[in-house]
Design an enzyme around this catalytic site. Structure first.
Site, PDB file in Angstrom:
ATOM      1  N   GLU A   1      35.396 -14.463  -8.772  1.00 22.19           N
ATOM      2  CA  GLU A   1      34.061 -14.777  -8.260  1.00 22.19           C
ATOM      3  C   GLU A   1      33.406 -15.829  -9.154  1.00 22.19           C
ATOM      4  O   GLU A   1      32.662 -16.680  -8.693  1.00 22.19           O
ATOM      5  CB  GLU A   1      33.191 -13.503  -8.222  1.00 22.19           C
ATOM      6  CG  GLU A   1      31.761 -13.751  -7.755  1.00 22.19           C
ATOM      7  CD  GLU A   1      30.889 -12.499  -7.686  1.00 22.19           C
ATOM      8  OE1 GLU A   1      31.382 -11.392  -7.969  1.00 22.19           O
ATOM      9  OE2 GLU A   1      29.702 -12.649  -7.340  1.00 22.19           O
TER      10      GLU A   1
ATOM     11  N   GLU B   1      24.398   5.241  -6.029  1.00 22.04           N
ATOM     12  CA  GLU B   1      22.931   5.328  -5.986  1.00 22.04           C
ATOM     13  C   GLU B   1      22.365   5.429  -4.571  1.00 22.04           C
ATOM     14  O   GLU B   1      21.258   5.922  -4.372  1.00 22.04           O
ATOM     15  CB  GLU B   1      22.298   4.144  -6.729  1.00 22.04           C
ATOM     16  CG  GLU B   1      22.416   2.765  -6.073  1.00 22.04           C
ATOM     17  CD  GLU B   1      23.707   2.019  -6.396  1.00 22.04           C
ATOM     18  OE1 GLU B   1      24.703   2.670  -6.768  1.00 22.04           O
ATOM     19  OE2 GLU B   1      23.718   0.769  -6.253  1.00 22.04           O
TER      20      GLU B   1
ATOM     21  N   HIS C   1      28.823   2.334  -4.593  1.00 21.11           N
ATOM     22  CA  HIS C   1      27.430   2.479  -5.041  1.00 21.11           C
ATOM     23  C   HIS C   1      26.965   3.923  -4.867  1.00 21.11           C
ATOM     24  O   HIS C   1      26.440   4.272  -3.807  1.00 21.11           O
ATOM     25  CB  HIS C   1      26.514   1.569  -4.218  1.00 21.11           C
ATOM     26  CG  HIS C   1      26.722   0.124  -4.461  1.00 21.11           C
ATOM     27  ND1 HIS C   1      25.895  -0.619  -5.273  1.00 21.11           N
ATOM     28  CD2 HIS C   1      27.658  -0.737  -4.006  1.00 21.11           C
ATOM     29  CE1 HIS C   1      26.312  -1.869  -5.302  1.00 21.11           C
ATOM     30  NE2 HIS C   1      27.382  -1.971  -4.538  1.00 21.11           N
TER      31      HIS C   1
ATOM     32  N   LEU D   1       0.828  -1.207   0.000  1.00 22.43           N
ATOM     33  CA  LEU D   1       0.000   0.000   0.000  1.00 22.43           C
ATOM     34  C   LEU D   1       0.860   1.253   0.000  1.00 22.43           C
ATOM     35  O   LEU D   1       0.349   2.365  -0.142  1.00 22.43           O
ATOM     36  CB  LEU D   1      -0.918   0.015   1.221  1.00 22.43           C
ATOM     37  CG  LEU D   1      -2.104  -0.936   1.181  1.00 22.43           C
ATOM     38  CD1 LEU D   1      -2.952  -0.766   2.430  1.00 22.43           C
ATOM     39  CD2 LEU D   1      -2.966  -0.689  -0.055  1.00 22.43           C
TER      40      LEU D   1
ATOM     41  N   LYS E   1     -15.702  -1.511   3.585  1.00 22.17           N
ATOM     42  CA  LYS E   1     -15.742  -2.689   4.472  1.00 22.17           C
ATOM     43  C   LYS E   1     -14.349  -3.251   4.797  1.00 22.17           C
ATOM     44  O   LYS E   1     -14.060  -3.538   5.967  1.00 22.17           O
ATOM     45  CB  LYS E   1     -16.635  -3.768   3.858  1.00 22.17           C
ATOM     46  CG  LYS E   1     -17.060  -4.864   4.826  1.00 22.17           C
ATOM     47  CD  LYS E   1     -18.080  -4.389   5.842  1.00 22.17           C
ATOM     48  CE  LYS E   1     -19.486  -4.511   5.300  1.00 22.17           C
ATOM     49  NZ  LYS E   1     -20.490  -3.890   6.194  1.00 22.17           N
ATOM     50  N   PRO E   2     -13.460  -3.404   3.801  1.00 23.17           N
ATOM     51  CA  PRO E   2     -12.130  -3.926   4.155  1.00 23.17           C
ATOM     52  C   PRO E   2     -11.430  -3.055   5.210  1.00 23.17           C
ATOM     53  O   PRO E   2     -10.767  -3.572   6.107  1.00 23.17           O
ATOM     54  CB  PRO E   2     -11.366  -3.900   2.827  1.00 23.17           C
ATOM     55  CG  PRO E   2     -12.416  -3.945   1.775  1.00 23.17           C
ATOM     56  CD  PRO E   2     -13.589  -3.210   2.341  1.00 23.17           C
ATOM     57  N   THR E   3     -11.622  -1.753   5.108  1.00 20.92           N
ATOM     58  CA  THR E   3     -11.024  -0.850   6.098  1.00 20.92           C
ATOM     59  C   THR E   3     -11.626  -1.104   7.482  1.00 20.92           C
ATOM     60  O   THR E   3     -10.910  -1.216   8.477  1.00 20.92           O
ATOM     61  CB  THR E   3     -11.252   0.621   5.681  1.00 20.92           C
ATOM     62  OG1 THR E   3     -10.570   0.829   4.445  1.00 20.92           O
ATOM     63  CG2 THR E   3     -10.726   1.589   6.717  1.00 20.92           C
TER      64      THR E   3
ATOM     65  N   GLY F   1      29.242  -3.915 -12.319  1.00 22.63           N
ATOM     66  CA  GLY F   1      29.287  -3.235 -13.612  1.00 22.63           C
ATOM     67  C   GLY F   1      30.676  -2.677 -13.898  1.00 22.63           C
ATOM     68  O   GLY F   1      31.158  -2.725 -15.035  1.00 22.63           O
TER      69      GLY F   1
ATOM     70  N   CYS G   1      29.787  -1.184  -9.328  1.00 20.28           N
ATOM     71  CA  CYS G   1      30.223  -2.375  -8.601  1.00 20.28           C
ATOM     72  C   CYS G   1      30.507  -3.529  -9.570  1.00 20.28           C
ATOM     73  O   CYS G   1      31.488  -3.474 -10.282  1.00 20.28           O
ATOM     74  CB  CYS G   1      29.225  -2.731  -7.513  1.00 20.28           C
ATOM     75  SG  CYS G   1      30.028  -3.582  -6.148  1.00 20.28           S
TER      76      CYS G   1
ATOM     77  N   ARG H   1      32.982  -8.022  -2.296  1.00 19.61           N
ATOM     78  CA  ARG H   1      34.072  -8.874  -1.792  1.00 19.61           C
ATOM     79  C   ARG H   1      35.278  -8.867  -2.723  1.00 19.61           C
ATOM     80  O   ARG H   1      36.357  -9.296  -2.374  1.00 19.61           O
ATOM     81  CB  ARG H   1      33.616 -10.340  -1.736  1.00 19.61           C
ATOM     82  CG  ARG H   1      32.635 -10.651  -0.669  1.00 19.61           C
ATOM     83  CD  ARG H   1      32.309 -12.151  -0.636  1.00 19.61           C
ATOM     84  NE  ARG H   1      30.960 -12.333  -0.132  1.00 19.61           N
ATOM     85  CZ  ARG H   1      30.628 -12.214   1.142  1.00 19.61           C
ATOM     86  NH1 ARG H   1      31.530 -11.946   2.041  1.00 19.61           N
ATOM     87  NH2 ARG H   1      29.374 -12.358   1.523  1.00 19.61           N
TER      88      ARG H   1
HETATM   89  N1  GLN Z   1      29.879  -9.527  -6.771  1.00 20.19           N
HETATM   90  C1  GLN Z   1      30.803  -8.438  -6.785  1.00 20.19           C
HETATM   91  C2  GLN Z   1      31.639  -8.392  -5.520  1.00 20.19           C
HETATM   92  O1  GLN Z   1      31.266  -8.969  -4.527  1.00 20.19           O
HETATM   93  C3  GLN Z   1      30.068  -7.115  -6.997  1.00 20.19           C
HETATM   94  C4  GLN Z   1      29.141  -6.773  -5.886  1.00 20.19           C
HETATM   95  C5  GLN Z   1      28.126  -5.726  -6.247  1.00 20.19           C
HETATM   96  O2  GLN Z   1      27.883  -5.461  -7.413  1.00 20.19           O
HETATM   97  N2  GLN Z   1      27.474  -5.149  -5.254  1.00 20.19           N
HETATM   98  O3  GLN Z   1      32.679  -7.776  -5.489  1.00 20.19           O
END
Ligand code: GLN
Length: 535
Positions: A408, A512, A510, A18, A192-194, A386, A384, A465
Site C-alpha cells: 500500500e 470495535e 475490526h 445537538l 427564541k432560537p427554538t 495496526g 487492521c 484491501r
Molecule cells: N489500509 C489497510 C488496508 O486497506 C488497512 C485498512 C484499515 O485499517 N481499515 O488493508
C-alpha cells in the site's frame, strides 16, 4: 391510510451537533425495553454515495455493518444502544437517492415524464424510509434526518416527512431537537432560537409533535410553558435534554422526562411492559464506580478529531466497565512518534492500541509504537492497519528484513509482507470496493484470542484491501509470530500473536464495530484486562 409500523422522525434545529443520534438511540432503547422492536435509520443530506470515501476529518469514523455497508458513525451508537445489528437500509444519503432515481430514469421507468425533486426524489426518500417498516420485523422505525432544518440540502427530506405525516396520520410523529442556550450576561436560558427553528419547520408544513430541548440548565415550568405556547405543542411534550456526563446516561434522563411515554401516547401504542433497564443500570453503575485505573495509548493519525475512532473509544469504555476499571485513553498522534521520542511518548502506558488507517502519513510512528510494545512486553492490540504494522515491525526487527513493508505504501518493496489481496487487483473504483462486512474466522485453540472469545469460530467485520502475505508465513511462525486466526475458506491470515509476550494480538478485522453495552467485546475486555495486569 393505516399501517402497522409506526414512524418517528427526528429532526434538528438551531445548530448541528445537538446529539440527534444519541437522543434517537436513547428513545429506541426505551421503546425496545417496553417490548417494541425498534430500529433506527439515518438519512444524510450529502451527495457522497456513502461516507466510505470521506476523510475522517470531514465526518468522523466510517462505521461498517455486517452486510458491508460503509455508514455514518451514528449507526454505531444505534447498535451499541440497541444491541441489534443495522444494515445497508439503515443509512441513506442524497447521493444514493439521486443515483437510484437516475438509474431508473436511464432504464425508462418514468415513462417519458420529467424527473423532478418533487415527486421523484421525495418518493425515493419515502420508499427508503419504508423499506425497514415493510420488512415486518419492526414495530417502530425511527428515522434521524441529518443536518439542520433550514439547510438547502435538507429540504427534500423535510418535504418527505411532511408527506408521510399526512399519509400515515397517527402512525407518524416528528420529534424536533433544538437548543435552549444560556446567556451568561443576561443570566437566562433563551427560547427564541427554538421558536424560530419551529417556525422554519412550520413554513415547510411540518408541525413537530415533541420538542427535545438541549440545555445546560434546568428547563423550568415557565420556560416549558412558553415553548409549548409558541410552538403549538403540549407542555408535557417539551422535553428537557440536559448535558450528561456520559452518553449512556441519556436513556435514563429521557425516561425521567417520560419521552417514551409521550411517544407511545401519540402513536396510540400501549406500554406493553414497564421498562426495567436493569442491565443498563448495572453497566452505568460499573462505569461510574471503577475500582482502579489503567492507561491505554491510542495511536492514530486522526487523533485531533476523536470521532474518527468513535467505536474504538466506546469499546474501551464498555471493556472498562466490564473490568471495573477506568480506562484513560492517551490519544497519541502517530505523525509525531519517532525513534527519538518513543520512550517519552509511550511512557506510563499500560496498553498500546494501534488504530486502523490508510496511506503513508503516520505509519512509521505506528511501527515504532508496535516495536515499543513488543520489546517492553506491553499489552498490544493492533486493528487492521495496526495489525499490518505489527507484521511489518516483526519482519524488520526480528526477521531482519529491514525493507519489509506493505505494498500500500511501497508498491515494489523488497519484502512485501503485507500485499494487496488478489481479488482487489483489478478494481479501480474507490467507493464500496474493499473487502467489507462480516467474514468468519477460525481461531487456534489456546491462543490469546480464542481464550478471549471462549470459542474457536467467530465472525467479525472487515474493511481492507491488503492482507498478510502468505509467502512469509512459515518464516514468521518459526520465529515467534503465529497466525492464530484464519478465514476458513481462503486461509487469509486474520490474526497474529506473539506467544512469547504477555498479550500481543493483531487483528485484520475490526472488533470495535461489534461492541455494545449489552455485549462488551471480548477482545477489548481481554486487552483491557491485560493492561490492568501490567502495572
Ligand atoms: N489500509 C489497510 C488496508 O486497506 C488497512 C485498512 C484499515 O485499517 N481499515 O488493508
Amino acid at each position: 391510510m393505516s399501517n402497522s409500523t409506526k414512524y418517528i422522525f427526528v429532526t434538528g434545529g438551531v445548530t448541528s451537533s445537538l446529539g440527534k443520534g444519541i437522543i434517537s438511540a436513547s428513545l429506541a432503547k426505551l421503546l425496545q425495553a417496553r417490548g417494541y422492536s425498534t430500529t433506527i435509520q439515518k438519512l444524510d443530506p450529502y451527495i457522497n454515495i456513502d461516507p466510505g470515501t470521506l476523510n475522517p476529518y470531514e465526518h468522523g469514523e466510517c462505521f461498517v455493518t455486517d452486510d458491508g455497508a460503509e455508514t455514518d458513525l451514528d449507526l454505531g451508537h444505534y447498535e451499541r444502544f440497541l444491541n441489534v445489528p443495522t444494515s445497508q437500509a439503515n443509512n441513506v444519503t442524497t447521493g444514493r437517492i439521486y443515483q437510484s432515481v437516475i438509474d431508473k430514469e436511464r432504464r425508462g421507468e418514468f415513462l417519458g415524464k420529467t424527473v423532478q425533486v418533487i415527486p421523484h426524489i421525495t418518493n425515493e426518500i419515502k420508499e427508503r424510509i419504508q423499506i425497514l417498516g415493510k420488512k415486518g420485523t419492526y414495530d417502530i422505525v425511527i428515522t434521524e434526518i441529518g443536518g439542520t432544518v433550514g439547510d438547502i440540502e435538507s429540504l427534500p427530506y423535510v418535504e418527505a416527512v411532511r408527506q408521510m405525516k399526512w399519509e400515515f396520520e397517527d402512525d407518524c410523529i416528528v420529534i424536533h431537537l433544538t437548543l435552549v442556550p444560556y446567556l451568561a450576561a443576561a443570566g437566562e436560558l433563551k427560547t427564541k432560537p427554538t421558536q424560530h427553528s419551529v417556525k422554519q419547520l412550520l413554513e415547510l408544513g411540518v408541525q413537530p409533535d415533541i420538542l427535545c430541548c438541549r440545555t445546560e440548565y434546568e428547563l423550568d415550568l415557565n420556560l416549558r410553558r412558553k415553548i409549548a405556547k409558541f410552538c403549538n405543542v403540549n407542555m408535557n411534550a417539551v422535553i428537557e435534554a440536559r448535558d450528561a456526563d456520559t452518553i449512556y446516561e441519556v436513556p435514563l434522563l429521557m425516561q425521567a422526562e417520560e419521552l417514551d411515554k409521550i411517544v407511545l401516547e401519540k402513536l396510540s401504542l400501549s406500554a406493553k411492559t414497564s421498562p426495567e433497564l436493569t442491565q443498563w443500570k448495572e453497566f452505568l453503575s460499573r462505569l461510574k464506580n471503577p475500582q482502579s485505573e489503567t492507561t491505554i495509548g491510542l495511536i492514530g493519525k486522526y487523533v485531533e478529531l476523536k470521532d474518527s475512532y468513535k467505536s474504538i473509544s466506546e469499546s474501551l469504555i464498555h471493556a472498562g466497565a466490564t473490568n471495573n476499571v477506568k480506562v484513560n485513553v492517551r490519544w497519541i498522534h502517530s505523525d509525531k512518534i519517532t525513534a527519538n521520542n518513543l520512550e517519552e511518548e509511550m511512557n506510563g502506558l499500560n496498553g498500546i492500541l494501534v488504530a486502523p488507517g490508510f496511506g503513508s502519513r503516520g505509519i512509521s510512528g505506528k511501527i515504532e509504537a508496535v516495536k515499543y510494545a513488543r520489546e517492553n512486553k506491553i499489552p498490544f492490540l493492533g486493528i487492521c492497519l495496526g495489525m499490518q504494522c505489527a507484521v511489518i515491525e516483526f519482519g524488520r526487527n526480528v526477521l531482519g528484513m529491514t525493507e519489509a513493508h506493505t505494498t500500500e505504501i511501497i508498491e515494489d518493496c523488497k519484502f512485501p509482507v503485507i500485499d494487496m489481496m488478489q481479488e482487489q487487483k483489478n478494481i479501480s473504483n474507490l467507493g464500496g470496493t474493499m473487502r467489507l462486512g462480516a467474514y468468519k474466522c477460525q481461531l487456534t485453540p489456546g491462543s490469546n484470542i480464542s481464550t478471549a472469545y471462549n470459542t474457536d469460530l467467530i465472525s467479525e467485520r472487515h474493511r481492507h484491501r491488503y492482507e498478510f502475505n502468505d509467502k512469509y508465513l512459515e518464516q514468521y511462525e518459526e520465529n515467534g509470530m503465529k497466525a492464530t486466526g484464519k478465514n476458513p475458506e481462503s486461509g487469509l491470515v486474520e490474526v497474529v500473536e506473539i506467544p512469547n509476550h504477555p498479550w500481543f494480538v493483531g487483528a485484520q478485522f475490526h472488533p470495535e464495530y461489534k461492541s455494545t453495552v449489552a455485549n462488551p467485546h471480548p477482545l477489548f475486555v481481554a486487552f483491557v484486562k491485560a493492561a490492568m495486569n501490567n502495572k
